[in-house]
Design an enzyme around this catalytic site. Structure first.
Site, PDB file in Angstrom:
ATOM      1  N   TYR A 190      -8.446   5.071   8.434  1.00  0.00           N
ATOM      2  CA  TYR A 190      -8.491   5.393   9.865  1.00  0.00           C
ATOM      3  C   TYR A 190      -9.541   6.495  10.032  1.00  0.00           C
ATOM      4  O   TYR A 190      -9.410   7.568   9.431  1.00  0.00           O
ATOM      5  CB  TYR A 190      -7.150   5.945  10.342  1.00  0.00           C
ATOM      6  CG  TYR A 190      -6.041   4.926  10.463  1.00  0.00           C
ATOM      7  CD1 TYR A 190      -5.301   4.516   9.357  1.00  0.00           C
ATOM      8  CD2 TYR A 190      -5.703   4.397  11.709  1.00  0.00           C
ATOM      9  CE1 TYR A 190      -4.269   3.599   9.481  1.00  0.00           C
ATOM     10  CE2 TYR A 190      -4.664   3.473  11.846  1.00  0.00           C
ATOM     11  CZ  TYR A 190      -3.955   3.087  10.731  1.00  0.00           C
ATOM     12  OH  TYR A 190      -2.933   2.175  10.861  1.00  0.00           O
ATOM     13  N   LYS A 219       2.780  -0.132  15.090  1.00  0.00           N
ATOM     14  CA  LYS A 219       4.228  -0.176  15.321  1.00  0.00           C
ATOM     15  C   LYS A 219       4.726  -1.408  16.090  1.00  0.00           C
ATOM     16  O   LYS A 219       5.919  -1.705  16.068  1.00  0.00           O
ATOM     17  CB  LYS A 219       4.672   1.076  16.098  1.00  0.00           C
ATOM     18  CG  LYS A 219       4.627   2.340  15.288  1.00  0.00           C
ATOM     19  CD  LYS A 219       5.829   2.462  14.375  1.00  0.00           C
ATOM     20  CE  LYS A 219       5.575   3.401  13.241  1.00  0.00           C
ATOM     21  NZ  LYS A 219       5.630   2.827  11.929  1.00  0.00           N
ATOM     22  N   HIS A 239       0.848  -1.194   0.000  1.00  0.00           N
ATOM     23  CA  HIS A 239       0.000   0.000   0.000  1.00  0.00           C
ATOM     24  C   HIS A 239       0.884   1.245   0.000  1.00  0.00           C
ATOM     25  O   HIS A 239       1.704   1.420   0.895  1.00  0.00           O
ATOM     26  CB  HIS A 239      -0.879   0.049   1.267  1.00  0.00           C
ATOM     27  CG  HIS A 239      -1.969  -0.965   1.267  1.00  0.00           C
ATOM     28  ND1 HIS A 239      -2.937  -1.001   2.243  1.00  0.00           N
ATOM     29  CD2 HIS A 239      -2.271  -1.964   0.407  1.00  0.00           C
ATOM     30  CE1 HIS A 239      -3.776  -1.986   1.978  1.00  0.00           C
ATOM     31  NE2 HIS A 239      -3.396  -2.591   0.886  1.00  0.00           N
ATOM     32  N   PRO A 264      -2.145   0.198  19.370  1.00  0.00           N
ATOM     33  CA  PRO A 264      -2.010  -0.299  17.997  1.00  0.00           C
ATOM     34  C   PRO A 264      -2.254   0.741  16.896  1.00  0.00           C
ATOM     35  O   PRO A 264      -1.999   0.453  15.722  1.00  0.00           O
ATOM     36  CB  PRO A 264      -3.057  -1.417  17.905  1.00  0.00           C
ATOM     37  CG  PRO A 264      -4.033  -1.129  18.978  1.00  0.00           C
ATOM     38  CD  PRO A 264      -3.280  -0.440  20.063  1.00  0.00           C
ATOM     39  N   TYR A 316       4.908   6.587   9.901  1.00  0.00           N
ATOM     40  CA  TYR A 316       4.059   5.413   9.655  1.00  0.00           C
ATOM     41  C   TYR A 316       4.815   4.356   8.851  1.00  0.00           C
ATOM     42  O   TYR A 316       4.733   3.168   9.167  1.00  0.00           O
ATOM     43  CB  TYR A 316       2.790   5.845   8.922  1.00  0.00           C
ATOM     44  CG  TYR A 316       1.709   4.789   8.892  1.00  0.00           C
ATOM     45  CD1 TYR A 316       0.854   4.596   9.975  1.00  0.00           C
ATOM     46  CD2 TYR A 316       1.538   3.982   7.776  1.00  0.00           C
ATOM     47  CE1 TYR A 316      -0.131   3.624   9.947  1.00  0.00           C
ATOM     48  CE2 TYR A 316       0.558   3.009   7.734  1.00  0.00           C
ATOM     49  CZ  TYR A 316      -0.275   2.834   8.821  1.00  0.00           C
ATOM     50  OH  TYR A 316      -1.260   1.862   8.792  1.00  0.00           O
TER      51      TYR A 316
HETATM   52  P1  FAD Z   1       4.738 -11.761  21.200  1.00  0.00           P
HETATM   53  O1  FAD Z   1       4.153 -11.813  19.850  1.00  0.00           O
HETATM   54  O2  FAD Z   1       3.838 -11.525  22.348  1.00  0.00           O
HETATM   55  O3  FAD Z   1       5.517 -13.126  21.401  1.00  0.00           O
HETATM   56  C1  FAD Z   1       5.968 -13.557  22.666  1.00  0.00           C
HETATM   57  C2  FAD Z   1       5.972 -15.053  22.694  1.00  0.00           C
HETATM   58  O4  FAD Z   1       6.475 -15.492  23.945  1.00  0.00           O
HETATM   59  C3  FAD Z   1       4.581 -15.634  22.576  1.00  0.00           C
HETATM   60  O5  FAD Z   1       4.551 -16.643  21.597  1.00  0.00           O
HETATM   61  C4  FAD Z   1       4.280 -16.156  23.958  1.00  0.00           C
HETATM   62  O6  FAD Z   1       3.394 -17.257  23.948  1.00  0.00           O
HETATM   63  C5  FAD Z   1       5.665 -16.523  24.440  1.00  0.00           C
HETATM   64  N1  FAD Z   1       5.798 -16.587  25.894  1.00  0.00           N
HETATM   65  C6  FAD Z   1       5.171 -15.827  26.826  1.00  0.00           C
HETATM   66  N2  FAD Z   1       5.539 -16.217  28.051  1.00  0.00           N
HETATM   67  C7  FAD Z   1       6.409 -17.239  27.892  1.00  0.00           C
HETATM   68  C8  FAD Z   1       7.114 -18.053  28.794  1.00  0.00           C
HETATM   69  N3  FAD Z   1       6.986 -17.910  30.116  1.00  0.00           N
HETATM   70  N4  FAD Z   1       7.927 -19.009  28.300  1.00  0.00           N
HETATM   71  C9  FAD Z   1       8.058 -19.173  26.956  1.00  0.00           C
HETATM   72  N5  FAD Z   1       7.400 -18.424  26.048  1.00  0.00           N
HETATM   73  C10 FAD Z   1       6.592 -17.471  26.525  1.00  0.00           C
HETATM   74  N6  FAD Z   1       0.228  -4.530  16.938  1.00  0.00           N
HETATM   75  C11 FAD Z   1      -0.125  -3.845  15.867  1.00  0.00           C
HETATM   76  O7  FAD Z   1       0.737  -3.165  15.304  1.00  0.00           O
HETATM   77  N7  FAD Z   1      -1.417  -3.903  15.386  1.00  0.00           N
HETATM   78  C12 FAD Z   1      -2.378  -4.701  15.989  1.00  0.00           C
HETATM   79  O8  FAD Z   1      -3.523  -4.763  15.533  1.00  0.00           O
HETATM   80  C13 FAD Z   1      -2.041  -5.426  17.115  1.00  0.00           C
HETATM   81  N8  FAD Z   1      -2.952  -6.202  17.741  1.00  0.00           N
HETATM   82  C14 FAD Z   1      -2.571  -6.878  18.868  1.00  0.00           C
HETATM   83  C15 FAD Z   1      -3.495  -7.668  19.559  1.00  0.00           C
HETATM   84  C16 FAD Z   1      -3.153  -8.331  20.737  1.00  0.00           C
HETATM   85  C17 FAD Z   1      -4.185  -9.167  21.475  1.00  0.00           C
HETATM   86  C18 FAD Z   1      -1.834  -8.202  21.236  1.00  0.00           C
HETATM   87  C19 FAD Z   1      -1.428  -8.906  22.526  1.00  0.00           C
HETATM   88  C20 FAD Z   1      -0.903  -7.446  20.529  1.00  0.00           C
HETATM   89  C21 FAD Z   1      -1.256  -6.779  19.354  1.00  0.00           C
HETATM   90  N9  FAD Z   1      -0.339  -6.004  18.640  1.00  0.00           N
HETATM   91  C22 FAD Z   1      -0.698  -5.311  17.565  1.00  0.00           C
HETATM   92  C23 FAD Z   1       1.050  -5.911  19.018  1.00  0.00           C
HETATM   93  C24 FAD Z   1       1.926  -6.891  18.232  1.00  0.00           C
HETATM   94  O9  FAD Z   1       1.182  -8.049  17.943  1.00  0.00           O
HETATM   95  C25 FAD Z   1       3.126  -7.162  19.103  1.00  0.00           C
HETATM   96  O10 FAD Z   1       3.855  -5.956  19.217  1.00  0.00           O
HETATM   97  C26 FAD Z   1       4.036  -8.290  18.592  1.00  0.00           C
HETATM   98  O11 FAD Z   1       3.395  -9.522  18.731  1.00  0.00           O
HETATM   99  C27 FAD Z   1       5.354  -8.303  19.374  1.00  0.00           C
HETATM  100  O12 FAD Z   1       6.074  -9.456  19.082  1.00  0.00           O
HETATM  101  P2  FAD Z   1       6.937 -10.168  20.213  1.00  0.00           P
HETATM  102  O13 FAD Z   1       7.581 -11.305  19.533  1.00  0.00           O
HETATM  103  O14 FAD Z   1       7.754  -9.161  20.912  1.00  0.00           O
HETATM  104  O15 FAD Z   1       5.885 -10.674  21.303  1.00  0.00           O
HETATM  105  C1  DHB Z   2      -4.045  -3.295  11.485  1.00  0.00           C
HETATM  106  C2  DHB Z   2      -3.725  -3.141  12.802  1.00  0.00           C
HETATM  107  C3  DHB Z   2      -3.332  -1.895  13.256  1.00  0.00           C
HETATM  108  O1  DHB Z   2      -3.010  -1.747  14.546  1.00  0.00           O
HETATM  109  C4  DHB Z   2      -3.256  -0.816  12.407  1.00  0.00           C
HETATM  110  O2  DHB Z   2      -2.876   0.391  12.900  1.00  0.00           O
HETATM  111  C5  DHB Z   2      -3.561  -0.992  11.085  1.00  0.00           C
HETATM  112  C6  DHB Z   2      -3.959  -2.236  10.624  1.00  0.00           C
HETATM  113  C7  DHB Z   2      -4.469  -4.628  11.008  1.00  0.00           C
HETATM  114  O3  DHB Z   2      -4.611  -5.531  11.828  1.00  0.00           O
HETATM  115  O4  DHB Z   2      -4.664  -4.797   9.800  1.00  0.00           O
END
Ligand code: FAD
Ligand code: DHB
Length: 394
Positions: A203, A299, A74, A295, A387
């Site tokens: 948005y 980022k 996009h 969210p 962004y």
């Molecule tokens: P995570 O993806 O959380 O990965 C951490 C991993 O560690 C997981 O697999 C977990 O199961 C594992 N873990 C936890 N505890 C333990 C343990 N004790 N031992 C071993 N493993 C463990 N960001 C956006 O930009 N847009 C969105 O729409 C958006 N929606 C989201 C919705 C939800 C419900 C959540 C929670 C987050 C969302 N985010 C969103 C944020 C984005 O998904 C995260 O920033 C991203 O997942 C970060 O990646 P990570 O690998 O740091 O952490």
């Molecule tokens: C989506 C999630 C976001 O947090 C955002 O700012 C834009 C798009 C998505 O899940 O597609």
């Protein structure tokens, strides 16, 4: 059972899996330890917007074959308010930088496949994961598999276990400074079997609150509504969701989202959070384990990728020359990027959400800000730069 590796990685989310892949390409051993099942990790629906830097990194580490085929590039986004949509041409404003829509769960799927191809260890469904000896030269990770106790000794532990993980809480409270803002609203997100009615994201700020139109594929739309942080999803029938999405997103030119079968519903709370520093002894935090953004700026996933890119570069230097200089700079440099993303995510969130504590002045001020934004090339360039994200630096 006791074993040894160079880098022990806690968590198989985007951060942990990408770090494993980057280390593999440098010939550095790692073991990835995850407490959930493989299916749970792959099916967890979360973010969908990849910055240019994340796409470039996926390509660089050889996991972008499906992304190149199925990812949706996009060049712009729309901001909608007052019944009209306004396009921000991000690529034109930033010299060609764009975003790509590709679900986080697809990223995780592709990284798991790549890990399995390397033959390096990736363990799911571990119990009682804990970290020890963080200030020693040989920190360790203990865990149980099918009830049996295991200990993995490492040179370095990477805490990639997300916001609710165990790594950050294992650092003595006196050694961390925490910054936090919890927002008085959440997002109700749905996935729907409906062809996206706009090629790009929308948005929207409406008097009922924020709404976001996004997508996952040419057949699947992803939509979000601002709601209460503890919203009870069972109060939201499919009809109520579509009516509210229509009210908040439809514009005077007749545009509105296509409707279809709702495949999934969920509520996400919204918070800004930073733990400083992102290091304690031989434990390094990356991604959500160290910081959370609301969210709205899309980022979270991208910051996690930027962290592990930096961490992998520092570890490569450590193993190549014994030099710890880059490891010593890791926290400070990663936090600089984190705070820029915090600022942007907070700004997007406060510009686009309605809060019960707002008064009519605040609503008019939000509209004035949006009107300025879509009429000023300088303001649009600022949004577009943040962004699409700065290139990752090691
Ligand atoms: P995570 O993806 O959380 O990965 C951490 C991993 O560690 C997981 O697999 C977990 O199961 C594992 N873990 C936890 N505890 C333990 C343990 N004790 N031992 C071993 N493993 C463990 N960001 C956006 O930009 N847009 C969105 O729409 C958006 N929606 C989201 C919705 C939800 C419900 C959540 C929670 C987050 C969302 N985010 C969103 C944020 C984005 O998904 C995260 O920033 C991203 O997942 C970060 O990646 P990570 O690998 O740091 O952490
Ligand atoms: C989506 C999630 C976001 O947090 C955002 O700012 C834009 C798009 C998505 O899940 O597609």
């Amino acid at each position: 059972m006791t074993s040894r590796t160079q880098v022990g990685i806690v968590g198989a989310g985007p951060a942990g899996l990408m770090l494993g892949q980057l280390l593999h390409l440098q010939g550095i051993d790692s073991v990835i330890l995850e407490n959930r099942s493989r299916q749970y990790v792959v099916e967890r629906v979360r973010a969908g917007v990849l910055e240019q830097g994340t796409v470039d990194l996926m390509r660089e580490v050889g996991v972008a074959e499906r992304l190149a085929r199925e990812g949706l590039r996009h060049d712009g986004i729309y901001l909608a308010f007052g019944g009209a949509r306004h396009r921000i041409d991000m690529a034109e404003l930033t010299g060609g930088r764009a975003i790509t829509i590709y679900g986080q769960n697809e990223v995780v799927h592709d990284l798991i496949e790549a890990r399995l191809t390397t033959g390096r260890p990736l363990h799911f469904e571990l119990e009682d994961v804990s970290v020890h000896g963080l200030e020693s030269q040989a920190p360790s990770i203990r865990f149980r598999t099918n009830g049996a106790a295991n200990e993995l000794t490492c040179d370095i532990i990477a805490g990639c276990d997300g916001f609710h993980g165990i790594c950050r809480p294992s650092i003595p409270a006196s050694q961390l400074r925490l910054y936090e803002r919890v927002y008085p609203f959440g997002w109700l997100g749905i996935l729907a079997e409906a062809a996206p009615s706009s090629h790009e994201l929308v948005y929207s700020l409406h008097e009922h609150g924020f709404a976001l139109f996004s997508m996952r594929s040419p057949q699947v739309t992803r939509l979000y509504l601002q709601c209460a942080p503890d919203e009870d999803v069972s109060q939201w029938s499919d009809d109520r969701i579509w009516a509210e999405l229509g009210a908040r997103l439809a514009t005077d030119d007749g545009w509105r989202p296509n409707e279809g079968t709702i495949l999934q519903k969920g509520v996400t709370g919204m918070r800004s959070f930073v733990a400083e520093p992102m290091r304690f002894g031989r434990l390094f935090l990356a991604g959500d384990a160290a910081h959370i953004v609301p969210p709205t700026g899309a980022k979270g996933l991208n910051l996690a990728m930027a962290d592990v890119y930096r961490l992998a570069g520092a570890l490569a230097e450590l193993y190549k020359s014994g030099n710890e200089k880059r490891l010593d700079c890791y926290s400070e440099r990663a936090l600089a990027r984190t705070w820029r993303a915090q600022r942007f995510s907070w700004w997007m969130t406060s510009m686009l959400h309605r809060s019960d504590s707002d008064n009519p002045f605040d609503h008019r001020r939000q509209l004035a800000e949006l009107e300025y934004l879509v009429s000023s090339r300088a303001a649009m360039t600022s949004l577009a730069e943040s962004y699409t994200g700065a290139p990752f630096d090691a």
